[in-house]
Design a protein around this motif. Sequence first.
Motif, short mmCIF file in Angstrom:
data_model
loop_
_atom_site.label_atom_id
_atom_site.label_comp_id
_atom_site.label_asym_id
_atom_site.label_seq_id
_atom_site.Cartn_x
_atom_site.Cartn_y
_atom_site.Cartn_z
N GLY A 225 0.80 -1.22 0.00
CA GLY A 225 0.00 0.00 0.00
C GLY A 225 0.83 1.27 0.00
O GLY A 225 0.27 2.36 0.00
N VAL A 226 2.15 1.12 0.01
CA VAL A 226 3.02 2.30 0.00
C VAL A 226 3.64 2.44 -1.39
O VAL A 226 4.11 1.46 -1.97
CB VAL A 226 4.15 2.19 1.05
N GLU A 227 3.62 3.66 -1.89
CA GLU A 227 4.27 3.93 -3.17
C GLU A 227 5.74 4.23 -2.90
O GLU A 227 6.06 5.22 -2.24
CB GLU A 227 3.60 5.12 -3.85
N VAL A 228 6.62 3.34 -3.37
CA VAL A 228 8.06 3.52 -3.16
C VAL A 228 8.65 4.15 -4.43
O VAL A 228 8.61 3.54 -5.50
CB VAL A 228 8.74 2.18 -2.83
N HIS A 229 9.14 5.36 -4.30
CA HIS A 229 9.73 6.06 -5.43
C HIS A 229 11.23 5.79 -5.44
O HIS A 229 11.99 6.44 -4.70
CB HIS A 229 9.47 7.57 -5.33
N ALA A 230 11.65 4.84 -6.23
CA ALA A 230 13.06 4.47 -6.29
C ALA A 230 13.77 5.37 -7.30
O ALA A 230 13.88 5.05 -8.48
CB ALA A 230 13.20 3.00 -6.68
N LEU A 231 14.23 6.52 -6.82
CA LEU A 231 14.92 7.45 -7.70
C LEU A 231 16.32 6.94 -8.00
O LEU A 231 16.94 6.28 -7.18
CB LEU A 231 15.02 8.83 -7.04
N ARG A 232 16.82 7.28 -9.16
CA ARG A 232 18.24 7.09 -9.44
C ARG A 232 18.97 8.36 -9.03
O ARG A 232 18.37 9.44 -9.03
CB ARG A 232 18.46 6.80 -10.93
N PRO A 233 20.25 8.25 -8.68
CA PRO A 233 20.98 9.48 -8.33
C PRO A 233 20.88 10.52 -9.45
O PRO A 233 21.13 10.19 -10.62
CB PRO A 233 22.42 9.00 -8.13
N GLY A 234 20.45 11.71 -9.10
CA GLY A 234 20.24 12.77 -10.09
C GLY A 234 18.80 12.89 -10.54
O GLY A 234 18.44 13.87 -11.19
N GLU A 235 17.98 11.89 -10.21
CA GLU A 235 16.58 11.92 -10.65
C GLU A 235 15.74 12.75 -9.68
O GLU A 235 16.02 12.80 -8.49
CB GLU A 235 16.04 10.50 -10.75
#
Length: 251
Positions: A225-235
């Motif tokens: 139920g949690v939205e995990v925003h897996a950013l890349r470095p710089g994103e």
Amino acid sequence: MRGASGSSPGRALLTWLGHGSFRLDSTEGVRIYVDPWLAGNPSCPEGEHDPERADVIVITHGHVDHVEDAIAVWEKHRPTVIAQLEVRHWLERQGVEPDMSLAPNKGGTVTASGVGFTYTDARHSSSTPDGAYAGEACGVVVELEHGATIYFAGDTCVFGDMTLIGRLYEPDLAVLPIGGHFTMDPTQAALALELLGVGRCVPCHYGTFPFLTGRPEQLSALARGVEVHALRPGETLEVAGGEWMPEEEEK
Ligand SMILES: [Zn+2]
């Protein structure tokens, strides 16, 4: 150059600079650096090593991977530097202009350029790069001008009083370390999200070194139920009134 990307009035933009370092451009264009570790950070994109401007620096604790570039950025751009009492005093001994009003402790709030910064508990150690006592490690709740609230946990294990942080500040987004070894791993981070009652998470403090093994996919699998925003470095992620979307792709 990604570091040259400007802010967008009316939109808050959170950019991961690798490890525990972030740039946050507020809705009113205030440029905030959280725990700036840039040139020496193996995960920080080269274009982010030398910020073109900075209005505020906020620091969670004194370890080198969270403070190393604060002094250089202050010398160049003279931002407002907010840090927990002992860390701020150490920065002042390195040349940062003394200002007790910018040296809060846990429970205290400082407002800078219209953005609120409240220090919370964290469970971690803290000392400065030269080994000086640096008080206790903290988390920071950032309240942006448009009301969105981001909880930066700093470096910490999970702890039960995260429920208090959830009740007090109702964060819209939690920035949590997941690498393990020095901090929470994904299993603990999933429990942290449950305690916080937060529906969105940006994971950090992983992958920088081989022993920081936690990964966003593990957190996604555990944190239902949690939205995990897996950013890349710089994103960059847009932080706007409950609407969240990837802003830029890493070139
Ligand atoms: Zn750290």
